[in-house]
Design a protein around this motif. Structure first.
Motif, PDB file in Angstrom:
ATOM      1  N   LYS A  85       0.810  -1.215   0.000  1.00  0.00           N
ATOM      2  CA  LYS A  85       0.000   0.000   0.000  1.00  0.00           C
ATOM      3  C   LYS A  85       0.848   1.273   0.000  1.00  0.00           C
ATOM      4  O   LYS A  85       0.331   2.358  -0.213  1.00  0.00           O
ATOM      5  N   SER A  86       2.141   1.133   0.274  1.00  0.00           N
ATOM      6  CA  SER A  86       2.929   2.341   0.511  1.00  0.00           C
ATOM      7  C   SER A  86       2.969   3.255  -0.702  1.00  0.00           C
ATOM      8  O   SER A  86       2.999   4.475  -0.557  1.00  0.00           O
ATOM      9  N   SER A  87       2.949   2.685  -1.913  1.00  0.00           N
ATOM     10  CA  SER A  87       2.973   3.554  -3.092  1.00  0.00           C
ATOM     11  C   SER A  87       1.679   4.365  -3.176  1.00  0.00           C
ATOM     12  O   SER A  87       1.696   5.549  -3.518  1.00  0.00           O
ATOM     13  N   ASN A  88       0.556   3.734  -2.853  1.00  0.00           N
ATOM     14  CA  ASN A  88      -0.725   4.472  -2.834  1.00  0.00           C
ATOM     15  C   ASN A  88      -0.698   5.586  -1.810  1.00  0.00           C
ATOM     16  O   ASN A  88      -1.192   6.685  -2.056  1.00  0.00           O
ATOM     17  N   LEU A  89      -0.128   5.284  -0.659  1.00  0.00           N
ATOM     18  CA  LEU A  89      -0.085   6.286   0.411  1.00  0.00           C
ATOM     19  C   LEU A  89       0.784   7.472   0.019  1.00  0.00           C
ATOM     20  O   LEU A  89       0.393   8.627   0.180  1.00  0.00           O
ATOM     21  N   VAL A  90       1.956   7.175  -0.521  1.00  0.00           N
ATOM     22  CA  VAL A  90       2.848   8.263  -0.930  1.00  0.00           C
ATOM     23  C   VAL A  90       2.190   9.088  -2.032  1.00  0.00           C
ATOM     24  O   VAL A  90       2.218  10.323  -2.000  1.00  0.00           O
TER      25      VAL A  90
END
Lengths: 178, 180
Positions: free
Chosen positions: B139-144
């Motif tokens: 999910k980290s790419s979505n969050l960034v």
């Protein structure tokens, strides 16, 4: 239980109540402070609990409101100021937290409670954490029932108020002077 | 009794006021929390039962939608030509072990303390930014991407197939610790 009944409590009982207040209130202040260092982490823990009845949009706000409530009521409890209302709120929160811990233990989930911001291994969920909460809940209940005792800001305030009252009564009114 | 209840209400009001002021003061950190909360699916949204299971013998088709409208090769060309800035949202350890050539390291953790990471100040708000992580459930790419979009970057996209797709395509990778 009011200020006069607080005065009637013996010193040993007042010392015990002070210790109870320091334990329950101090734990709350510490837990709230550690959560406020990283509300994001606390929010993720709340999300992981999957409370179906909590509106999702409130979760980030809860990650701020719960620690602040802990800090404020914990401080009041330690000081013994407005101690009984603070103890009532603290008690409700302890009951709520203990319920969550019981549910987690019963489900066998390997989870963190987020109680103390992840420090010192105090976040592990188990019977010890439930016992800890019950002890602190007992201390909170004692403050709610007996009052904060003689060693409290509440008693100091009532003593100051009652000391001021006779002076006001003794002071001559303008009509009397005439 | 009335005074007791009034004091309870007053204490709770002070607590909520303090929480609100704190959230306002922390600004960016608060917005990241809300963004993250919006991204996280609730139990009601996680309905795997609604998705029909693949019939026996069927081979799963490769995912065509990579979130970009371009293949990994086209993405590489865009990065090389300078049309796209590539951001790696994985952990520093993963980045050090290997990352797409030309990618900058920007994990979501970098925002979590409410500060603006140094690499963000180097990005052009008008340029296309592509963020990737490990692909799959990461999910980290979505969050960034969400945070960058909230910060005013006009064209932020997510390469949903992530680093494994880059490696699978045989595109150049490099090792080394993050510069920022």
């Amino acid at each position: 239980m009011n200020a006069s009944s607080n005065r009637q409590l013996s010193l040993p009982v007042s010392v015990l109540l002070l210790l109870g207040r320091l334990a329950a209130g101090g734990a709350f202040v510490l837990a709230g402070y550690l959560k406020l260092l990283d509300p994001f982490r606390f929010m993720l823990i709340i999300q992981a609990f999957d409370f179906g009845w909590v509106p999702k949009s409130l979760i980030p706000y809860a990650a701020y409101a719960i620690p602040w409530t802990e800090v404020v009521v914990g401080s009041l409890l330690v000081l013994g100021y407005w101690a009984r209302p603070a103890a009532a709120i603290t008690g409700v929160i302890y009951v709520f937290f203990t319920g969550i811990l019981l549910a987690l233990v019963a489900s066998g989930a390997d989870a963190e409670c987020g109680c103390f911001g992840g420090l010192w291994g105090l976040d592990s969920v188990g019977w010890m954490s439930i016992l800890r909460n019950l002890v602190l809940l007992g201390a909170t209940g004692a403050v709610l029932w007996f009052g904060p005792g003689r060693l409290s800001a509440d008693l100091l305030e009532s003593a100051l108020t009652s000391a001021r009252a006779p002076e006001e009564e003794a002071a001559p009114t303008p009509a009397a002077e005439v | 009794m009335q005074r007791f209840l009034i004091r309870i209400v007053l204490i709770l009001a002070v607590c909520l006021l303090a929480a609100t002021v704190d959230a306002m003061i922390r600004g960016l950190h608060w917005r990241q929390m809300v963004a993250r909360n919006d991204l996280e699916p609730t139990p009601d949204e996680q309905t795997p039962a609604e998705t029909p299971p693949p019939a026996e013998g069927d081979t799963p088709e490769p995912e065509e939608d990579d979130g970009l409208g371009m293949t990994a090769e086209q993405l590489y060309e865009a990065v090389v030509s300078g049309r796209v800035i590539l951001l790696d949202a994985r952990s520093a350890e993963e980045f050090t072990q290997g990352h797409a050539e030309g990618a900058f390291h920007l994990p979501f953790d970098a925002f979590e303390r409410g500060q603006q990471p140094e690499v963000v100040s180097l990005l052009d708000p008008a340029q296309t930014i592509v963020v990737y992580c490990e692909g799959g459930d990461c999910k980290s790419s979505n969050l960034v991407a969400t945070v960058l979009a909230e910060m005013g970057f006009a064209d932020v996209r997510v390469f949903t197939r992530g680093y494994p797709a880059w490696v699978e395509a045989g595109l150049p990778i490099e090792e080394g610790e993050p510069v920022f």
